[in-house]
Design an enzyme around this catalytic site. Structure first.
Site, PDB file in Angstrom:
ATOM      1  N   GLU A  64      -3.337   7.929 -11.256  1.00  0.00           N
ATOM      2  CA  GLU A  64      -1.920   7.780 -11.214  1.00  0.00           C
ATOM      3  C   GLU A  64      -1.558   7.677 -12.814  1.00  0.00           C
ATOM      4  O   GLU A  64      -0.488   8.084 -13.414  1.00  0.00           O
ATOM      5  CB  GLU A  64      -1.706   6.342 -10.588  1.00  0.00           C
ATOM      6  CG  GLU A  64      -1.818   6.156  -9.095  1.00  0.00           C
ATOM      7  CD  GLU A  64      -0.806   7.372  -8.556  1.00  0.00           C
ATOM      8  OE1 GLU A  64       0.309   7.610  -9.051  1.00  0.00           O
ATOM      9  OE2 GLU A  64      -1.133   7.597  -7.342  1.00  0.00           O
ATOM     10  N   VAL A 108     -11.238   3.493 -12.683  1.00  0.00           N
ATOM     11  CA  VAL A 108     -10.974   3.179 -10.823  1.00  0.00           C
ATOM     12  C   VAL A 108     -10.202   4.593 -10.752  1.00  0.00           C
ATOM     13  O   VAL A 108      -9.567   4.999 -11.370  1.00  0.00           O
ATOM     14  CB  VAL A 108      -9.843   2.087 -10.644  1.00  0.00           C
ATOM     15  CG1 VAL A 108      -9.673   2.086  -9.348  1.00  0.00           C
ATOM     16  CG2 VAL A 108     -10.310   0.935 -11.267  1.00  0.00           C
ATOM     17  N   SER A 109     -10.651   5.178  -9.515  1.00  0.00           N
ATOM     18  CA  SER A 109     -10.289   6.523  -9.199  1.00  0.00           C
ATOM     19  C   SER A 109      -8.935   6.769  -9.086  1.00  0.00           C
ATOM     20  O   SER A 109      -7.988   7.386  -9.777  1.00  0.00           O
ATOM     21  CB  SER A 109     -10.803   6.946  -7.981  1.00  0.00           C
ATOM     22  OG  SER A 109     -10.583   6.284  -6.990  1.00  0.00           O
ATOM     23  N   ASP A 110      -7.975   5.677  -8.315  1.00  0.00           N
ATOM     24  CA  ASP A 110      -6.522   5.988  -8.193  1.00  0.00           C
ATOM     25  C   ASP A 110      -5.858   5.396  -9.440  1.00  0.00           C
ATOM     26  O   ASP A 110      -4.792   6.104  -9.801  1.00  0.00           O
ATOM     27  CB  ASP A 110      -5.990   5.118  -7.005  1.00  0.00           C
ATOM     28  CG  ASP A 110      -6.466   3.692  -6.666  1.00  0.00           C
ATOM     29  OD1 ASP A 110      -7.186   3.267  -7.804  1.00  0.00           O
ATOM     30  OD2 ASP A 110      -5.904   2.937  -6.063  1.00  0.00           O
ATOM     31  N   CYS A 111      -6.423   4.404 -10.026  1.00  0.00           N
ATOM     32  CA  CYS A 111      -5.670   4.100 -11.506  1.00  0.00           C
ATOM     33  C   CYS A 111      -5.933   5.358 -12.443  1.00  0.00           C
ATOM     34  O   CYS A 111      -4.921   5.600 -13.262  1.00  0.00           O
ATOM     35  CB  CYS A 111      -6.431   2.888 -11.977  1.00  0.00           C
ATOM     36  SG  CYS A 111      -6.286   1.594 -11.072  1.00  0.00           S
TER      37      CYS A 111
END
Length: 760
Positions: free
Chosen positions: A490, A484-487
């Protein structure tokens, strides 16, 4: 009584893992763990939730908190709670004490493997899919004990609305989808409608029949009731598995759809193609009588195909869909269900099952989400009831179940472990109180390292429509394997921050190659428009939403780029560039530039950004501002930041906080919570955005006011209260992110404290 087990396997030989089950959360009965006093406290918490269930619909995750208080007591006697008076400016000391209390408490509910367990439920249609699947496969009482069933029933009764129905999620008004499916669950568990309208099932049944019966259930509900045998497959708009046989260059090939969409509709198409119906039991026959407006053999199933209760109809099918479904129903289906067309159908069904097996094997049978988990499992059983695949699915069911004072629920997937841990690390480091939580950060660092995906999917993964995943972080665990890009972004940000701290304090950092791998994953998820999608770059066109078959969800056909994913990517790439300036230098510079332009274009006329994954304009605007600041912009030289700040300040309440309702997601208009209440998480998001935009230097009064809300909101034990639901997906579906109540007040107050220290 239940006890949470973390990072443990089981004696089941069919349970697989890639990282020794790090992050796994399973509730098991352990009667000797709890004392009589503990049991009494738990029962009081359960009774209190039930008593106030119509006013406060979100549980506070008290059973987990009670367990950790027992295993890891948190003594705050030397840190008395702080209170800020009206019009008083919080002192640095008051903020510091509040943060020390908050971090100490939050450290006490960290699991031994380094992550923070928590509720990840909210939707009320996950449990029915699981129960119907177990019922038709004959595995119901093999998988769910009497204690499981009692807890699920407790949960459903606690979330039944006053009008007798169940909503789409725990805070929504009643819907046909929620009401019919949860009525069915209680009936399959043995409950029966009583003789009076006051009984819960009788009220639910009346609610359903008053709206035309279950022929008015949305398409997903029609599918589940057809599997059970309460509804008929001929009353469903076609879900042809032959779509998988089409050439990939066609924009509506399933491999081009958003992964969640194809992982739901692919197994649905298999069940539709098979016209699978479970064994027709007496209970199923009774349900037909109880829930259909006419006797089963008198229902006009063709007419029922397009019926949908107004409570569920968020997305009206356009005319093009009605024409498409009618053509498939009247022309294509008769051909494909008879020889020689049936040969093509069998080939398509085989193709679908290959896709489903590939998904299962790559996720260690955890699967990407709750809905696709049970559908995949059911298809494996339909293909072969004695298959190894079905046996491998069963031990992963407990990964999805969660127990709180409101009962047993089903999580959206196997958790939000990696996402929460990455955010928690950043929030704790933002306090600059590392010396207070060295062991906490060391454990969290171990979790981050153990949760990074180590390889790509099996074989020629691109031919199976999978993106690179080596170096990614998932939403949950490494076993889940869905990048997942934002996971990932982050996780990368957290790992980079930890790498700056002494290794003798927090452990050795990731190797440079692991940072590089994470960057490669992030860059692979950028679209031509500059925005980042969540799981995969968008593979088709936005107009595909015209044939979105769901009446309940919007924006599900392709992986649309979002403000939040793009912002996280910008921030992570900017941080990485400082630490490793030579790796893919030009690619990163180009990526950030394009992404910043995307963020600017996504800003709404009022200065806000819409948040796809949180509620809603507060969340999106925080990410929008952070993206522009990370991209090198300031309040002084960027009108978009100035507009965004004006928007946020215009929404600040008299109390000093912000409080946004999930109704913002439904109506696409900023909507305050009932009574204009403040919400600590919304308040923290707004504070973080304003602090990044330099509000402290211009006019700190709004920040002082907001900080007072957070400080006064802290509880005696250092925790923060659980308030209304704050997570979202697919525009209409709300999710519980129970860790947010701790993460974001800590983060906002930590950043606020740093600004105060600099100005003093």
């Amino acid at each position: 009584m239940w006890r949470l087990k973390v990072a443990e396997g089981s004696e089941n030989p069919w349970l697989r893992t890639t990282n020794n089950h790090v992050g796994r959360e399973v509730w098991e009965l352990e009667p000797d763990f709890w004392s009589e006093e503990d049991r009494k406290a738990i029962e009081e918490a359960r009774a209190n939730f039930t008593k106030h269930r119509f006013e406060k619909k979100h549980s506070s995750d008290l059973i987990m908190r009670m367990q950790f208080a027992k295993e890891n007591p948190c003594d705050l006697s030397m840190l008395p709670r702080v209170s800020i008076g009206e019009n008083e400016i919080p002192s640095v000391e008051a903020v510091t004490v509040t943060l020390r209390r908050a971090v100490k408490f939050y450290s006490s509910i960290q699991a031994h493997d380094g992550h923070w367990p928590g509720d990840f439920g909210g939707p009320l249609f996950y449990i029915p899919g699981l129960v119907i699947t177990l019922y038709v496969t004959g595995a119901l009482h093999n998988v769910l004990s009497l204690a499981h069933i009692q807890e699920i029933c407790h949960y459903l009764h606690n979330h039944q609305n006053e009008d007798g129905g169940w909503g789409f999620h725990i805070e929504s008004p009643s819907t046909m989808f929620g009401t019919a499916l949860n009525y069915v669950v209680l009936r399959l568990f043995g409950e029966k409608p009583g003789g009076t309208e006051s009984s819960s099932l009788e009220k639910a049944r009346k609610w359903i029949l008053d709206r035309g019966g279950v022929t008015a259930i949305p398409s997903w509900g029609k599918m589940w009731l057809s599997v059970l045998g309460v509804y008929d497959w001929s009353g469903i708009n076609p879900l042809p598995p032959e779509m998988w046989l089409l050439p990939y260059f066609l924009p509506f090939h399933p491999g081009r759809l958003w992964c969640h969409c194809r992982m739901v509709y692919s197994p649905m198409s298999y069940l539709y193609g098979k016209r699978f119906v479970g064994h027709i039991t007496e209970t199923v026959l009774d349900l037909r009588k109880e829930l259909l407006p006419l006797p089963y053999d008198q229902v006009d199933w063709n007419k029922a195909r397009n019926l949908c209760a107004k409570e569920d109809l968020h997305y009206q099918h356009p005319l093009i869909q009605d024409v498409l479904w009618a053509a498939l129903y009247k022309i294509a289906e008769p051909i494909l269900t008879h020889w020689p067309g049936s040969i093509l159908r069998e080939k398509a069904l085989h193709k679908v099952m290959q896709q489903l097996h590939y998904e299962a094997e790559n996720t260690q049978y955890a699967i990407i989400s709750a809905v696709s988990k049970v559908l995949n499992m059911l298809c494996c059983w339909v293909e072969d009831p004695n298959s190894e695949a079905f046996k491998l699915h069963l031990p992963r069911i407990p990964d999805y179940l969660w127990v709180a004072e409101d009962g047993m629920k089903m999580k959206g997937n196997n958790g939000g472990q990696s996402w929460d841990a990455a955010l928690a690390i950043q929030s704790i480091i933002a306090t600059k109180l590392v010396e207070d939580c060295e062991m906490t950060l060391r454990k969290a660092h171990n979790f981050i390292k153990n949760s990074q995906v180590q390889d790509n999917c099996l074989g020629d993964f691109s031919s199976w429509h999978r993106n690179i995943s080596k170096g990614a972080w998932t939403l949950s665990t490494a076993d889940n394997k869905w990048q997942v890009s934002d996971c990932t972004a982050e996780g990368l940000k957290a790992a980079l921050l930890l790498a700056k701290l002494p290794s003798n304090v927090v452990g050795e950092p990731l190797a440079a190659e692991q940072f590089y791998d994470a960057v490669d994953v992030i860059l692979s998820l950028q679209n031509k428009c500059g925005g980042f999608s969540a799981y995969e770059p968008a593979r088709s066109y936005a107009w595909l939403e015209l044939i979105n078959p769901s009446e309940m969800f919007g924006g599900i056909m392709i992986d649309h780029p979002s403000t939040e994913c793009t912002s996280s990517a910008i921030q992570a790439l900017a941080d990485f560039r400082k630490a490793y300036p030579q790796y893919r230098k030009e690619d990163i510079e180009t990526s950030i530039s394009k992404a910043v332009n995307f963020i600017k274009k996504m800003q709404l006329p009022d200065g806000s950004w819409y948040g796809n994954w949180g509620i809603c304009f507060t969340y999106g605007t925080w990410f929008g501002i952070e993206a522009l600041v990370a991209g090198g912009m300031t309040y002084q030289n960027c009108s978009a930041i100035r507009k965004a700040c004006e928007f946020l300040l215009s929404k600040q309440l008299e109390s000093g906080g912000w409080g946004e309702s999930y109704l913002s997601c439904l109506n696409m208009v900023y909507t305050n919570l009932k009574g204009k209440q403040s919400h600590l998480v919304n308040t923290a998001w707004a504070m973080l955005a304003l602090l990044s935009a330099g509000q402290a230097e211009r006019d700190p009064k709004p920040l002082h006011h907001a900080a007072s809300v957070l400080i006064n909101g802290q509880m005696d034990n250092g925790d923060f209260p659980q308030q209304e639901i704050m997570g979202a997906t697919c525009n209409k579906l709300m999710l519980s992110y129970s860790a947010y109540r701790n993460i974001f007040p800590i983060w906002a107050l930590g950043k606020y404290r740093s600004c105060m220290l600099l100005s003093s």
